[in-house]
Design a protein around this motif. Structure first.
Motif, PDB file in Angstrom:
ATOM      1  N   VAL A   1      43.376 -74.357 -21.169  1.00  0.00           N
ATOM      2  CA  VAL A   1      44.149 -75.406 -21.823  1.00  0.00           C
ATOM      3  C   VAL A   1      44.032 -76.704 -21.056  1.00  0.00           C
ATOM      4  O   VAL A   1      43.738 -76.728 -19.867  1.00  0.00           O
ATOM      5  CB  VAL A   1      45.653 -75.042 -21.917  1.00  0.00           C
ATOM      6  CG1 VAL A   1      45.865 -73.806 -22.743  1.00  0.00           C
ATOM      7  CG2 VAL A   1      46.272 -74.896 -20.564  1.00  0.00           C
ATOM      8  N   THR A   2      44.265 -77.766 -21.766  1.00  0.00           N
ATOM      9  CA  THR A   2      44.428 -79.074 -21.154  1.00  0.00           C
ATOM     10  C   THR A   2      45.699 -79.647 -21.750  1.00  0.00           C
ATOM     11  O   THR A   2      45.724 -80.063 -22.907  1.00  0.00           O
ATOM     12  CB  THR A   2      43.235 -79.998 -21.462  1.00  0.00           C
ATOM     13  OG1 THR A   2      42.045 -79.357 -21.014  1.00  0.00           O
ATOM     14  CG2 THR A   2      43.402 -81.343 -20.797  1.00  0.00           C
ATOM     15  N   SER A   3      46.777 -79.616 -20.987  1.00  0.00           N
ATOM     16  CA  SER A   3      48.047 -80.151 -21.473  1.00  0.00           C
ATOM     17  C   SER A   3      48.019 -81.660 -21.338  1.00  0.00           C
ATOM     18  O   SER A   3      47.754 -82.192 -20.265  1.00  0.00           O
ATOM     19  CB  SER A   3      49.211 -79.578 -20.663  1.00  0.00           C
ATOM     20  OG  SER A   3      49.317 -78.195 -20.879  1.00  0.00           O
ATOM     21  N   VAL A   4      48.285 -82.330 -22.449  1.00  0.00           N
ATOM     22  CA  VAL A   4      48.316 -83.793 -22.406  1.00  0.00           C
ATOM     23  C   VAL A   4      49.745 -84.320 -22.463  1.00  0.00           C
ATOM     24  O   VAL A   4      50.001 -85.452 -22.105  1.00  0.00           O
ATOM     25  CB  VAL A   4      47.466 -84.414 -23.547  1.00  0.00           C
ATOM     26  CG1 VAL A   4      46.000 -84.114 -23.341  1.00  0.00           C
ATOM     27  CG2 VAL A   4      47.930 -83.935 -24.908  1.00  0.00           C
ATOM     28  N   MET A   5      50.666 -83.468 -22.939  1.00  0.00           N
ATOM     29  CA  MET A   5      52.081 -83.829 -22.967  1.00  0.00           C
ATOM     30  C   MET A   5      52.905 -82.561 -22.780  1.00  0.00           C
ATOM     31  O   MET A   5      52.499 -81.495 -23.235  1.00  0.00           O
ATOM     32  CB  MET A   5      52.480 -84.469 -24.303  1.00  0.00           C
ATOM     33  CG  MET A   5      51.928 -85.846 -24.545  1.00  0.00           C
ATOM     34  SD  MET A   5      52.494 -86.522 -26.123  1.00  0.00           S
ATOM     35  CE  MET A   5      54.168 -86.986 -25.736  1.00  0.00           C
ATOM     36  N   ARG A   6      54.046 -82.702 -22.155  1.00  0.00           N
ATOM     37  CA  ARG A   6      54.946 -81.561 -22.056  1.00  0.00           C
ATOM     38  C   ARG A   6      55.502 -81.238 -23.443  1.00  0.00           C
ATOM     39  O   ARG A   6      55.755 -82.136 -24.245  1.00  0.00           O
ATOM     40  CB  ARG A   6      56.107 -81.867 -21.115  1.00  0.00           C
ATOM     41  CG  ARG A   6      55.719 -81.971 -19.662  1.00  0.00           C
ATOM     42  CD  ARG A   6      56.900 -82.288 -18.765  1.00  0.00           C
ATOM     43  NE  ARG A   6      57.958 -83.000 -19.486  1.00  0.00           N
ATOM     44  CZ  ARG A   6      59.260 -82.713 -19.391  1.00  0.00           C
ATOM     45  NH1 ARG A   6      59.671 -81.768 -18.609  1.00  0.00           N
ATOM     46  NH2 ARG A   6      60.153 -83.402 -20.065  1.00  0.00           N
TER      47      ARG A   6
ATOM     48  N   PRO B   1      54.798 -73.069 -19.467  1.00  0.00           N
ATOM     49  CA  PRO B   1      53.518 -73.731 -19.170  1.00  0.00           C
ATOM     50  C   PRO B   1      52.730 -73.106 -18.029  1.00  0.00           C
ATOM     51  O   PRO B   1      51.508 -73.053 -18.086  1.00  0.00           O
ATOM     52  CB  PRO B   1      53.921 -75.164 -18.824  1.00  0.00           C
ATOM     53  CG  PRO B   1      55.252 -75.357 -19.462  1.00  0.00           C
ATOM     54  CD  PRO B   1      55.909 -73.998 -19.467  1.00  0.00           C
ATOM     55  N   THR B   2      53.390 -72.598 -17.001  1.00  0.00           N
ATOM     56  CA  THR B   2      52.626 -72.035 -15.887  1.00  0.00           C
ATOM     57  C   THR B   2      51.865 -70.787 -16.325  1.00  0.00           C
ATOM     58  O   THR B   2      50.714 -70.586 -15.944  1.00  0.00           O
ATOM     59  CB  THR B   2      53.541 -71.693 -14.695  1.00  0.00           C
ATOM     60  OG1 THR B   2      54.602 -70.856 -15.149  1.00  0.00           O
ATOM     61  CG2 THR B   2      54.117 -72.947 -14.078  1.00  0.00           C
ATOM     62  N   ILE B   3      52.479 -69.957 -17.155  1.00  0.00           N
ATOM     63  CA  ILE B   3      51.783 -68.773 -17.675  1.00  0.00           C
ATOM     64  C   ILE B   3      50.682 -69.208 -18.614  1.00  0.00           C
ATOM     65  O   ILE B   3      49.544 -68.733 -18.554  1.00  0.00           O
ATOM     66  CB  ILE B   3      52.772 -67.839 -18.414  1.00  0.00           C
ATOM     67  CG1 ILE B   3      53.778 -67.270 -17.428  1.00  0.00           C
ATOM     68  CG2 ILE B   3      52.017 -66.724 -19.145  1.00  0.00           C
ATOM     69  CD1 ILE B   3      54.902 -66.500 -18.085  1.00  0.00           C
ATOM     70  N   PHE B   4      50.997 -70.136 -19.494  1.00  0.00           N
ATOM     71  CA  PHE B   4      50.040 -70.627 -20.478  1.00  0.00           C
ATOM     72  C   PHE B   4      48.786 -71.169 -19.799  1.00  0.00           C
ATOM     73  O   PHE B   4      47.667 -70.826 -20.158  1.00  0.00           O
ATOM     74  CB  PHE B   4      50.724 -71.714 -21.313  1.00  0.00           C
ATOM     75  CG  PHE B   4      49.922 -72.195 -22.490  1.00  0.00           C
ATOM     76  CD1 PHE B   4      49.478 -71.318 -23.459  1.00  0.00           C
ATOM     77  CD2 PHE B   4      49.642 -73.540 -22.640  1.00  0.00           C
ATOM     78  CE1 PHE B   4      48.766 -71.768 -24.553  1.00  0.00           C
ATOM     79  CE2 PHE B   4      48.934 -74.001 -23.726  1.00  0.00           C
ATOM     80  CZ  PHE B   4      48.491 -73.116 -24.687  1.00  0.00           C
TER      81      PHE B   4
END
Length: 108
Positions: free
Chosen positions: A64-69, A55-58
């Motif tokens: 992006v907007t991460s809404v869930m892991r 996730p840190t690279i992504f």
């Protein structure tokens, strides 16, 4: 020497390498780096999956907007008994499709 001119270009263009001097890193780059890094080709599906697992690279390199892991999503679907499909599943389907002559396929 092509490698030296390419290195000079990279050292000029990227601020993170601004403090490096080619003569200081040449030995490492020429002898050790090729044993550490193996270039290879990855398709969009392959690289997307790999990047999403970090996730840190992504988040750093893509909008992006991460809404869930990712793991939370996997756990949720696993609880529902829904299996995660992988690139291997996609390749299998494509392989099956390619067994048919192009004029008999519904997809390319």
């Amino acid at each position: 020497m092509l490698l030296a001119s390419d290195a000079a270009k990279v050292l000029r263009e990227y601020a993170a390498f601004g403090e490096l001097v080619w003569d200081d890193v040449k030995e490492y780059i020429v002898t050790k780096f090729p044993r550490i890094v193996t270039p290879g080709r990855l398709g969009a599906l392959d690289i997307s999956g790999r990047v999403r697992n970090h996730p840190t690279i992504f988040e750093e390199f893509f909008q992006v907007t991460s809404v869930m892991r990712t793991q939370d999503v996997r756990d949720f679907f696993s609880q529902l008994g829904i299996a995660e499909l992988t690139d291997d599943h996609g390749r299998h389907v494509l392989g099956r499709i390619k067994q048919f002559p192009p004029e008999q396929r519904l997809v390319a």
